[in-house]
Design an enzyme around this catalytic site. Structure first.
Site, PDB file in Angstrom:
ATOM      1  CD  GLN A  78      14.848  68.594  62.543  1.00  0.00           C
ATOM      2  OE1 GLN A  78      14.693  69.570  62.145  1.00  0.00           O
ATOM      3  NE2 GLN A  78      15.144  67.664  61.486  1.00  0.00           N
ATOM      4  CG  PHE A  79      15.710  64.030  68.596  1.00  0.00           C
ATOM      5  CD1 PHE A  79      16.460  62.621  68.099  1.00  0.00           C
ATOM      6  CD2 PHE A  79      14.538  63.979  68.262  1.00  0.00           C
ATOM      7  CE1 PHE A  79      15.778  61.498  67.751  1.00  0.00           C
ATOM      8  CE2 PHE A  79      13.685  62.959  67.795  1.00  0.00           C
ATOM      9  CZ  PHE A  79      14.224  61.614  67.550  1.00  0.00           C
ATOM     10  CB  THR A  80      16.610  63.773  63.614  1.00  0.00           C
ATOM     11  OG1 THR A  80      16.020  65.192  63.055  1.00  0.00           O
ATOM     12  CG2 THR A  80      15.525  63.095  64.147  1.00  0.00           C
TER      13      THR A  80
END
Length: 149
Positions: A78-80
């Site tokens: 989850q890059f966010t």
């Protein structure tokens, strides 16, 4: 690396309406990787997570790890998690690692967790995923390898 860790009774990840992976009792780990992350971060975080005592013992105290309960892990990239929201209303993801850096680190992290004897299931890096979970507690922790001390 940042991990949002949730103690779950069950969790699954689906892609285009098809379940890719599911677990029963264990940890859902949302993993954010940034450009500066390295092997030391992977080793430290994997060991921390598999030994984290957040499951209840017979006296209902958080005293057991995912290893102790013979639980599973579901690891989802989850890059966010590396979003910067300091300026404006549109998050910036400049700190998030590019796929050519993040994918090998994500795969190494999966291997590191698995090497501790904990079953690992995963999402699909870069895919649009839907996560269904039953948070147990609820217990949710945020662990950042940049804050080890």
């Amino acid at each position: 690396m940042i991990a949002v860790v949730q103690r779950v009774s069950r969790a699954s990840v689906s892609i285009s309406g098809i379940i890719k992976a599911q677990i029963t009792s264990g940890l859902l780990i949302l993993l954010g990787i940034e450009e500066e992350d390295n092997q030391e971060d992977i080793s430290w975080l994997a060991q921390k997570l598999v030994n984290l005592r957040i499951f209840s013992d017979d006296e209902d105290k958080m005293n057991l790890s995912v290893k102790d309960i013979q639980g599973e892990t579901l690891i989802v990239s989850q890059f966010t998690l590396h979003a910067s929201t300091k300026k404006g209303n549109r998050p910036s993801f400049i700190k998030a690692a590019r796929p050519e850096t993040a994918i090998p680190l994500y795969e190494e992290f999966i291997t590191a967790v698995s090497s501790h004897g904990v079953p690992v299931k995963t999402g699909e890096f870069g895919a649009n995923m839907q996560i269904d979970l039953l948070n147990d507690g609820p217990v949710t922790l945020i662990i950042d390898t940049k804050n080890k001390v």
